[in-house]
Design a protein around this motif. Structure first.
Motif, PDB file in Angstrom:
ATOM      1  N   PRO A   1       1.187  -1.001   0.293  1.00 56.23           N
ATOM      2  CA  PRO A   1      -0.088  -0.218   0.101  1.00 56.23           C
ATOM      3  C   PRO A   1       0.572   1.334   0.452  1.00 56.23           C
ATOM      4  N   GLY A   2      -0.062   2.506  -0.455  1.00 53.76           N
ATOM      5  CA  GLY A   2       1.143   3.244  -1.156  1.00 53.76           C
ATOM      6  C   GLY A   2       2.061   3.278  -1.600  1.00 53.76           C
ATOM      7  N   GLN A   3       2.326   2.295  -2.950  1.00 51.38           N
ATOM      8  CA  GLN A   3       3.182   1.754  -3.421  1.00 51.38           C
ATOM      9  C   GLN A   3       2.407   2.362  -5.696  1.00 51.38           C
ATOM     10  N   LYS A   4       3.241   2.869  -6.207  1.00 56.85           N
ATOM     11  CA  LYS A   4       2.659   2.521  -7.389  1.00 56.85           C
ATOM     12  C   LYS A   4       2.097   1.916  -8.185  1.00 56.85           C
ATOM     13  N   CYS A   5       0.675   1.800  -8.594  1.00 62.03           N
ATOM     14  CA  CYS A   5       0.185   0.819  -9.171  1.00 62.03           C
ATOM     15  C   CYS A   5      -0.282   1.148 -10.970  1.00 62.03           C
ATOM     16  N   MET A   6      -0.474  -0.138 -11.238  1.00 59.70           N
ATOM     17  CA  MET A   6      -0.223  -0.381 -13.095  1.00 59.70           C
ATOM     18  C   MET A   6      -1.564   0.125 -13.566  1.00 59.70           C
ATOM     19  N   VAL A   7      -1.654   0.335 -14.610  1.00 58.45           N
ATOM     20  CA  VAL A   7      -3.463   1.193 -15.294  1.00 58.45           C
ATOM     21  C   VAL A   7      -3.166  -0.761 -16.016  1.00 58.45           C
ATOM     22  N   ILE A   8      -4.706  -0.847 -15.872  1.00 60.33           N
ATOM     23  CA  ILE A   8      -5.410  -1.898 -16.204  1.00 60.33           C
ATOM     24  C   ILE A   8      -5.167  -2.099 -18.333  1.00 60.33           C
ATOM     25  N   PRO A   9      -4.434  -2.738 -18.976  1.00 68.57           N
ATOM     26  CA  PRO A   9      -4.525  -2.520 -20.577  1.00 68.57           C
ATOM     27  C   PRO A   9      -5.674  -2.487 -20.705  1.00 68.57           C
ATOM     28  N   SER A  10      -6.678  -2.132 -20.405  1.00 67.16           N
ATOM     29  CA  SER A  10      -8.186  -2.023 -21.429  1.00 67.16           C
ATOM     30  C   SER A  10      -8.148  -0.359 -21.298  1.00 67.16           C
ATOM     31  N   LEU A  11      -7.521   0.437 -20.831  1.00 64.03           N
ATOM     32  CA  LEU A  11      -8.036   1.766 -20.394  1.00 64.03           C
ATOM     33  C   LEU A  11      -7.202   2.446 -21.609  1.00 64.03           C
ATOM     34  N   SER A  12      -7.683   2.955 -22.052  1.00 60.47           N
ATOM     35  CA  SER A  12      -7.021   3.963 -23.389  1.00 60.47           C
ATOM     36  C   SER A  12      -5.879   4.844 -22.506  1.00 60.47           C
ATOM     37  N   ASP A  13      -4.963   5.364 -23.036  1.00 60.00           N
ATOM     38  CA  ASP A  13      -4.173   6.830 -22.437  1.00 60.00           C
ATOM     39  C   ASP A  13      -4.836   7.457 -22.155  1.00 60.00           C
ATOM     40  N   ALA A  14      -6.425   7.909 -23.355  1.00 58.32           N
ATOM     41  CA  ALA A  14      -6.794   9.166 -22.639  1.00 58.32           C
ATOM     42  C   ALA A  14      -7.842   8.698 -21.713  1.00 58.32           C
ATOM     43  N   GLU A  15      -8.342   7.542 -21.170  1.00 59.79           N
ATOM     44  CA  GLU A  15      -9.056   7.654 -20.192  1.00 59.79           C
ATOM     45  C   GLU A  15      -8.573   7.611 -18.965  1.00 59.79           C
ATOM     46  N   ALA A  16      -6.975   6.952 -18.737  1.00 59.65           N
ATOM     47  CA  ALA A  16      -5.922   6.967 -17.456  1.00 59.65           C
ATOM     48  C   ALA A  16      -5.803   8.047 -17.532  1.00 59.65           C
ATOM     49  N   ALA A  17      -5.579   9.143 -18.586  1.00 62.54           N
ATOM     50  CA  ALA A  17      -5.304  10.646 -17.555  1.00 62.54           C
ATOM     51  C   ALA A  17      -6.275  11.129 -17.453  1.00 62.54           C
ATOM     52  N   GLU A  18      -7.792  10.533 -17.446  1.00 64.00           N
ATOM     53  CA  GLU A  18      -8.530  11.158 -17.202  1.00 64.00           C
ATOM     54  C   GLU A  18      -9.312  10.919 -15.813  1.00 64.00           C
ATOM     55  N   LEU A  19      -8.731   9.068 -15.291  1.00 63.11           N
ATOM     56  CA  LEU A  19      -9.041   8.821 -14.185  1.00 63.11           C
ATOM     57  C   LEU A  19      -8.058   8.951 -13.156  1.00 63.11           C
ATOM     58  N   PHE A  20      -6.542   8.746 -13.488  1.00 64.60           N
ATOM     59  CA  PHE A  20      -6.028   9.659 -12.683  1.00 64.60           C
ATOM     60  C   PHE A  20      -4.980  10.917 -12.635  1.00 64.60           C
ATOM     61  N   PRO A  21      -5.201  11.615 -12.189  1.00 64.12           N
ATOM     62  CA  PRO A  21      -4.746  13.379 -12.400  1.00 64.12           C
ATOM     63  C   PRO A  21      -3.498  13.154 -11.486  1.00 64.12           C
ATOM     64  N   ASN A  22      -2.923  12.590 -11.274  1.00 62.30           N
ATOM     65  CA  ASN A  22      -1.283  12.306 -10.188  1.00 62.30           C
ATOM     66  C   ASN A  22      -0.395  11.651 -11.756  1.00 62.30           C
ATOM     67  N   GLY A  23      -0.972  11.600 -12.909  1.00 62.21           N
ATOM     68  CA  GLY A  23      -0.473  10.949 -13.771  1.00 62.21           C
ATOM     69  C   GLY A  23       0.185  10.051 -14.443  1.00 62.21           C
ATOM     70  N   VAL A  24      -0.063   9.545 -15.685  1.00 64.59           N
ATOM     71  CA  VAL A  24       0.714   7.945 -15.622  1.00 64.59           C
ATOM     72  C   VAL A  24       2.121   8.381 -16.551  1.00 64.59           C
ATOM     73  N   THR A  25       2.582   7.127 -16.190  1.00 65.55           N
ATOM     74  CA  THR A  25       4.129   7.049 -16.470  1.00 65.55           C
ATOM     75  C   THR A  25       4.298   5.190 -17.247  1.00 65.55           C
ATOM     76  N   THR A  26       5.170   5.475 -17.981  1.00 65.77           N
ATOM     77  CA  THR A  26       5.055   4.753 -19.515  1.00 65.77           C
ATOM     78  C   THR A  26       6.884   4.221 -18.883  1.00 65.77           C
ATOM     79  N   LYS A  27       5.998   2.694 -19.430  1.00 63.37           N
ATOM     80  CA  LYS A  27       8.200   2.216 -19.533  1.00 63.37           C
ATOM     81  C   LYS A  27       7.658   1.837 -20.667  1.00 63.37           C
ATOM     82  N   GLU A  28       9.069   2.300 -21.468  1.00 58.95           N
ATOM     83  CA  GLU A  28       9.360   2.270 -22.728  1.00 58.95           C
ATOM     84  C   GLU A  28      10.329   1.282 -23.068  1.00 58.95           C
ATOM     85  N   LEU A  29       9.925  -0.236 -23.498  1.00 59.81           N
ATOM     86  CA  LEU A  29      10.049  -0.901 -23.729  1.00 59.81           C
ATOM     87  C   LEU A  29      11.006  -1.971 -25.482  1.00 59.81           C
ATOM     88  N   PRO A  30      11.268  -3.378 -25.820  1.00 59.33           N
ATOM     89  CA  PRO A  30      12.077  -3.142 -26.678  1.00 59.33           C
ATOM     90  C   PRO A  30      10.813  -3.585 -28.030  1.00 59.33           C
TER      91      PRO A  30
END
Length: 202
Positions: free
Chosen positions: A162-191
């Motif tokens: 509890p208190g640590q970062k969570c992961m945004v579920i894959p079914s949410l679009s970036d736009a939906e995630a931005a609206e739902l999570f006002p603290n922001g969303v960061t994405t890990k770049e992968l190969p």
């Protein structure tokens, strides 16, 4: 709807079975469960234990459990223990351990953990062998995750607390995630170039 009724609707439950009363590992487990029962209560989780022993055995053994915790105090346990001496519930719920047999050749109950949500559906089940005691810190951590993810569109990564970062579920679009999570969303770049590792701080 009253606040009391709302609280009742959000009540969770945990049913945990043990192989036998008056045995060493089971005594340490139920003593731990009793010691941290306030942690379950704080999460609105009702606790109940179960084994194939009799009511009389449960009553006598509960004094040993409490004494193990508190130097001879024999106050009642903070949760009930079901006496399933006919093995009816254990059979119905798949709690019997075929590798652990009593003196009559009958199977004992395994170390099962069932977490039940407010909708009366099982949300988590864990099975431990008789020789391995449970980790109640992990059970509480799992309940924290279950309760959080039941309310928010997130998942919890490996070793999350509890208190640590969570992961945004894959079914949410970036736009939906931005609206739902006002603290922001960061994405890990992968190969792969796929943007599925998205984190947010709630």
């Amino acid at each position: 709807m009253s606040c009391l009724m709302s609280a009742e609707l959000l009540r969770w439950g945990i049913l945990f079975s043990h192989p036998r009363d008056f045995t060493p590992v089971c005594t340490t487990e139920l003593a731990c469960a009793a010691r941290i029962s306030d942690q379950f209560k704080k999460r609105n989780v009702k606790m109940i234990a179960l084994s194939i022993d009799s009511v009389a055995d449960h009553l006598a053994w509960s004094k040993d459990i409490v004494a193990f915790n508190s130097e001879g105090d024999v106050s009642p346990l903070p949760f009930p223990i079901i006496a399933d001496d006919k093995r009816k519930l254990a059979v119905q719920l798949g709690m019997l351990d075929p590798d652990e047999i009593d003196k009559d050749g009958l199977p004992l109950t395994a170390r099962c953990v069932f977490v039940i949500g407010p909708d009366k559906k099982m949300k988590l089940s864990i099975l431990y062998p008789a020789t391995t005691g449970r980790n109640f810190d992990e059970i509480l951590r799992a309940i924290d995750s279950l309760q959080l993810t039941a309310l928010k569109k997130v998942a919890t990564p490996v070793d999350w607390k509890p208190g640590q970062k969570c992961m945004v579920i894959p079914s949410l679009s970036d736009a939906e995630a931005a609206e739902l999570f006002p603290n922001g969303v960061t994405t890990k770049e992968l190969p792969s170039g796929k943007r599925y590792l998205r984190y947010t701080q709630l």
